[in-house]
Design a protein around this motif. Sequence first.
Motif, PDB file in Angstrom:
ATOM      1  N   GLU A 225     -14.400   5.498  -3.533  1.00 30.34           N
ATOM      2  CA  GLU A 225     -14.636   4.268  -4.151  1.00 30.34           C
ATOM      3  C   GLU A 225     -13.532   3.605  -4.718  1.00 30.34           C
ATOM      4  O   GLU A 225     -12.373   4.383  -4.792  1.00 30.34           O
ATOM      5  CB  GLU A 225     -15.323   4.841  -5.756  1.00 30.34           C
ATOM      6  N   THR A 226     -13.404   2.129  -4.975  1.00 30.09           N
ATOM      7  CA  THR A 226     -12.551   1.506  -5.281  1.00 30.09           C
ATOM      8  C   THR A 226     -12.288   1.018  -6.768  1.00 30.09           C
ATOM      9  O   THR A 226     -13.337   0.608  -7.255  1.00 30.09           O
ATOM     10  CB  THR A 226     -12.144   0.081  -4.351  1.00 30.09           C
ATOM     11  N   ILE A 227     -11.112   1.329  -7.587  1.00 27.69           N
ATOM     12  CA  ILE A 227     -11.368   0.843  -9.023  1.00 27.69           C
ATOM     13  C   ILE A 227     -10.195  -0.187  -8.892  1.00 27.69           C
ATOM     14  O   ILE A 227      -9.153  -0.203  -8.372  1.00 27.69           O
ATOM     15  CB  ILE A 227     -10.852   2.081  -9.614  1.00 27.69           C
ATOM     16  N   GLU A 228     -10.344  -1.307  -9.672  1.00 27.53           N
ATOM     17  CA  GLU A 228      -9.481  -2.316  -9.990  1.00 27.53           C
ATOM     18  C   GLU A 228      -9.096  -2.202 -11.165  1.00 27.53           C
ATOM     19  O   GLU A 228      -9.831  -2.399 -12.220  1.00 27.53           O
ATOM     20  CB  GLU A 228      -9.985  -3.628  -9.529  1.00 27.53           C
ATOM     21  N   ALA A 229      -7.730  -2.404 -11.590  1.00 28.16           N
ATOM     22  CA  ALA A 229      -7.261  -2.842 -12.917  1.00 28.16           C
ATOM     23  C   ALA A 229      -6.158  -4.030 -12.706  1.00 28.16           C
ATOM     24  O   ALA A 229      -5.549  -4.128 -12.005  1.00 28.16           O
ATOM     25  CB  ALA A 229      -6.124  -1.590 -13.071  1.00 28.16           C
ATOM     26  N   GLU A 230      -6.620  -5.001 -13.645  1.00 32.17           N
ATOM     27  CA  GLU A 230      -5.988  -6.386 -13.689  1.00 32.17           C
ATOM     28  C   GLU A 230      -5.179  -6.419 -14.899  1.00 32.17           C
ATOM     29  O   GLU A 230      -5.597  -6.094 -15.990  1.00 32.17           O
ATOM     30  CB  GLU A 230      -7.022  -7.491 -13.520  1.00 32.17           C
ATOM     31  N   SER A 231      -3.927  -7.122 -14.917  1.00 32.76           N
ATOM     32  CA  SER A 231      -3.227  -7.282 -16.266  1.00 32.76           C
ATOM     33  C   SER A 231      -4.068  -8.618 -16.855  1.00 32.76           C
ATOM     34  O   SER A 231      -4.969  -9.206 -16.229  1.00 32.76           O
ATOM     35  CB  SER A 231      -1.929  -7.971 -15.715  1.00 32.76           C
TER      36      SER A 231
ATOM     37  N   VAL B 165       0.867  -1.180   0.067  1.00 32.30           N
ATOM     38  CA  VAL B 165       0.120  -0.178  -0.086  1.00 32.30           C
ATOM     39  C   VAL B 165       0.839   1.154   0.089  1.00 32.30           C
ATOM     40  O   VAL B 165       1.871   1.158   0.684  1.00 32.30           O
ATOM     41  CB  VAL B 165      -0.788  -0.062   1.166  1.00 32.30           C
ATOM     42  N   GLY B 166       0.601   2.040  -0.724  1.00 30.12           N
ATOM     43  CA  GLY B 166       1.394   3.415  -0.772  1.00 30.12           C
ATOM     44  C   GLY B 166       0.593   4.631  -1.659  1.00 30.12           C
ATOM     45  O   GLY B 166      -0.513   4.398  -1.876  1.00 30.12           O
ATOM     46  N   LYS B 167       1.322   5.686  -1.787  1.00 26.97           N
ATOM     47  CA  LYS B 167       0.998   6.758  -2.494  1.00 26.97           C
ATOM     48  C   LYS B 167       1.821   7.050  -3.639  1.00 26.97           C
ATOM     49  O   LYS B 167       3.237   6.785  -3.560  1.00 26.97           O
ATOM     50  CB  LYS B 167       0.995   7.881  -1.585  1.00 26.97           C
ATOM     51  N   LEU B 168       1.512   7.696  -4.863  1.00 29.83           N
ATOM     52  CA  LEU B 168       2.239   8.311  -5.753  1.00 29.83           C
ATOM     53  C   LEU B 168       3.364   9.116  -5.333  1.00 29.83           C
ATOM     54  O   LEU B 168       2.984   9.922  -4.383  1.00 29.83           O
ATOM     55  CB  LEU B 168       1.396   8.516  -6.916  1.00 29.83           C
ATOM     56  N   LYS B 169       4.406   9.165  -5.933  1.00 28.48           N
ATOM     57  CA  LYS B 169       5.499  10.099  -5.561  1.00 28.48           C
ATOM     58  C   LYS B 169       5.301  11.320  -6.090  1.00 28.48           C
ATOM     59  O   LYS B 169       5.051  11.422  -7.406  1.00 28.48           O
ATOM     60  CB  LYS B 169       6.943   9.489  -6.007  1.00 28.48           C
TER      61      LYS B 169
ATOM     62  N   MET C 141      -6.704   1.047  -6.724  1.00 26.75           N
ATOM     63  CA  MET C 141      -6.951   2.383  -6.363  1.00 26.75           C
ATOM     64  C   MET C 141      -7.891   2.987  -5.813  1.00 26.75           C
ATOM     65  O   MET C 141      -8.906   2.390  -5.949  1.00 26.75           O
ATOM     66  CB  MET C 141      -6.873   3.370  -7.854  1.00 26.75           C
ATOM     67  N   LYS C 142      -7.582   3.614  -4.801  1.00 28.83           N
ATOM     68  CA  LYS C 142      -8.860   4.367  -3.928  1.00 28.83           C
ATOM     69  C   LYS C 142      -8.660   5.674  -4.541  1.00 28.83           C
ATOM     70  O   LYS C 142      -8.038   6.364  -4.145  1.00 28.83           O
ATOM     71  CB  LYS C 142      -8.390   4.276  -2.697  1.00 28.83           C
ATOM     72  N   CYS C 143      -9.750   6.107  -5.073  1.00 31.74           N
ATOM     73  CA  CYS C 143      -9.913   7.312  -5.522  1.00 31.74           C
ATOM     74  C   CYS C 143     -10.981   8.115  -4.827  1.00 31.74           C
ATOM     75  O   CYS C 143     -12.104   7.476  -4.670  1.00 31.74           O
ATOM     76  CB  CYS C 143     -10.464   7.217  -7.185  1.00 31.74           C
ATOM     77  N   PRO C 144     -11.402   9.414  -4.973  1.00 30.56           N
ATOM     78  CA  PRO C 144     -12.339  10.040  -4.643  1.00 30.56           C
ATOM     79  C   PRO C 144     -13.410  10.092  -5.375  1.00 30.56           C
ATOM     80  O   PRO C 144     -13.353  10.074  -6.535  1.00 30.56           O
ATOM     81  CB  PRO C 144     -12.163  11.726  -4.386  1.00 30.56           C
ATOM     82  N   SER C 145     -14.647   9.854  -4.785  1.00 32.87           N
ATOM     83  CA  SER C 145     -15.913   9.417  -5.567  1.00 32.87           C
ATOM     84  C   SER C 145     -16.199  10.711  -6.482  1.00 32.87           C
ATOM     85  O   SER C 145     -16.305  11.854  -5.692  1.00 32.87           O
ATOM     86  CB  SER C 145     -16.891   8.970  -4.569  1.00 32.87           C
ATOM     87  N   LYS C 146     -16.691  10.610  -7.705  1.00 29.83           N
ATOM     88  CA  LYS C 146     -17.019  11.980  -8.379  1.00 29.83           C
ATOM     89  C   LYS C 146     -18.595  12.009  -7.838  1.00 29.83           C
ATOM     90  O   LYS C 146     -19.272  12.961  -8.443  1.00 29.83           O
ATOM     91  CB  LYS C 146     -16.857  11.746  -9.630  1.00 29.83           C
ATOM     92  N   TYR C 147     -19.354  11.215  -7.307  1.00 28.84           N
ATOM     93  CA  TYR C 147     -20.650  11.271  -7.109  1.00 28.84           C
ATOM     94  C   TYR C 147     -21.029  11.765  -5.632  1.00 28.84           C
ATOM     95  O   TYR C 147     -22.137  12.247  -5.508  1.00 28.84           O
ATOM     96  CB  TYR C 147     -21.380  10.022  -7.247  1.00 28.84           C
ATOM     97  N   GLU C 148     -20.427  11.289  -4.588  1.00 28.75           N
ATOM     98  CA  GLU C 148     -20.531  11.695  -3.375  1.00 28.75           C
ATOM     99  C   GLU C 148     -19.273  12.118  -2.581  1.00 28.75           C
ATOM    100  O   GLU C 148     -18.392  11.602  -2.680  1.00 28.75           O
ATOM    101  CB  GLU C 148     -21.028  10.525  -2.617  1.00 28.75           C
ATOM    102  N   ASP C 149     -19.563  13.423  -1.854  1.00 28.45           N
ATOM    103  CA  ASP C 149     -18.319  13.829  -1.323  1.00 28.45           C
ATOM    104  C   ASP C 149     -17.910  13.130   0.017  1.00 28.45           C
ATOM    105  O   ASP C 149     -18.826  12.634   0.755  1.00 28.45           O
ATOM    106  CB  ASP C 149     -18.564  15.376  -0.859  1.00 28.45           C
TER     107      ASP C 149
ATOM    108  N   VAL D  89      -2.819   0.272  -4.241  1.00 26.64           N
ATOM    109  CA  VAL D  89      -2.221  -0.983  -3.576  1.00 26.64           C
ATOM    110  C   VAL D  89      -1.795  -1.745  -4.828  1.00 26.64           C
ATOM    111  O   VAL D  89      -2.733  -1.820  -5.697  1.00 26.64           O
ATOM    112  CB  VAL D  89      -3.664  -2.011  -2.839  1.00 26.64           C
ATOM    113  N   VAL D  90      -0.495  -2.110  -4.876  1.00 24.44           N
ATOM    114  CA  VAL D  90      -0.097  -2.992  -6.061  1.00 24.44           C
ATOM    115  C   VAL D  90       0.183  -4.429  -5.481  1.00 24.44           C
ATOM    116  O   VAL D  90       0.518  -4.731  -4.355  1.00 24.44           O
ATOM    117  CB  VAL D  90       1.364  -2.361  -6.498  1.00 24.44           C
ATOM    118  N   VAL D  91      -0.353  -5.319  -6.499  1.00 31.68           N
ATOM    119  CA  VAL D  91      -0.145  -6.707  -5.911  1.00 31.68           C
ATOM    120  C   VAL D  91       0.780  -7.323  -7.021  1.00 31.68           C
ATOM    121  O   VAL D  91       0.662  -7.078  -8.063  1.00 31.68           O
ATOM    122  CB  VAL D  91      -1.412  -7.422  -6.115  1.00 31.68           C
TER     123      VAL D  91
END
Length: 145
Positions: A135-141, A50-54, A123-131, A106-108
């Motif tokens: 929301e969690t977005i998943e990107a899989e190879s 778990v981390g943040k972008l530099k 990725m945990k991104c701020p929701s564009k619908y509710e302040d 989060v990188v696996v």
Amino acid sequence: MKTSHIIGIVVIAIAISMIIVAAGDASQYVSFDEAFAKAENGNNQNVHVVGKLKKDSNGKYTGMEYRPHIDPNLFKFILVDNKGNSVKVTYHSPKPNDFERAEQVVVVGKVQGNEFVASKILMKCPSKYEDGKVETIEAESKKKI
């Protein structure tokens, strides 16, 4: 023994073996230090980091490399884990949408050489619908056959 008892025992044995296999494939949440230590000891299992972008002093992201016109399936970036360790992460798939908006990543994957090779990015991104909600977005190879 009755046939129904034998069938029940076989079903229970299959269920137990599936649980054991699933537990063996489960990966752990670790820091980059722990991931590199595991790799040095020969442990080649997937781990979660778990981390943040530099970012630089101006708040701009640094260390991101993505050139879709050259190789659309190669994305590299620097991730800073919760202990402050910065490591280059390589992801052999296209860059996820809204990657820069991620509050936390989060990188696996596994350590290979002096970098971390991710098979999945969460990725945990701020929701564009509710302040205030995340929301969690998943990107899989994608597996190439």
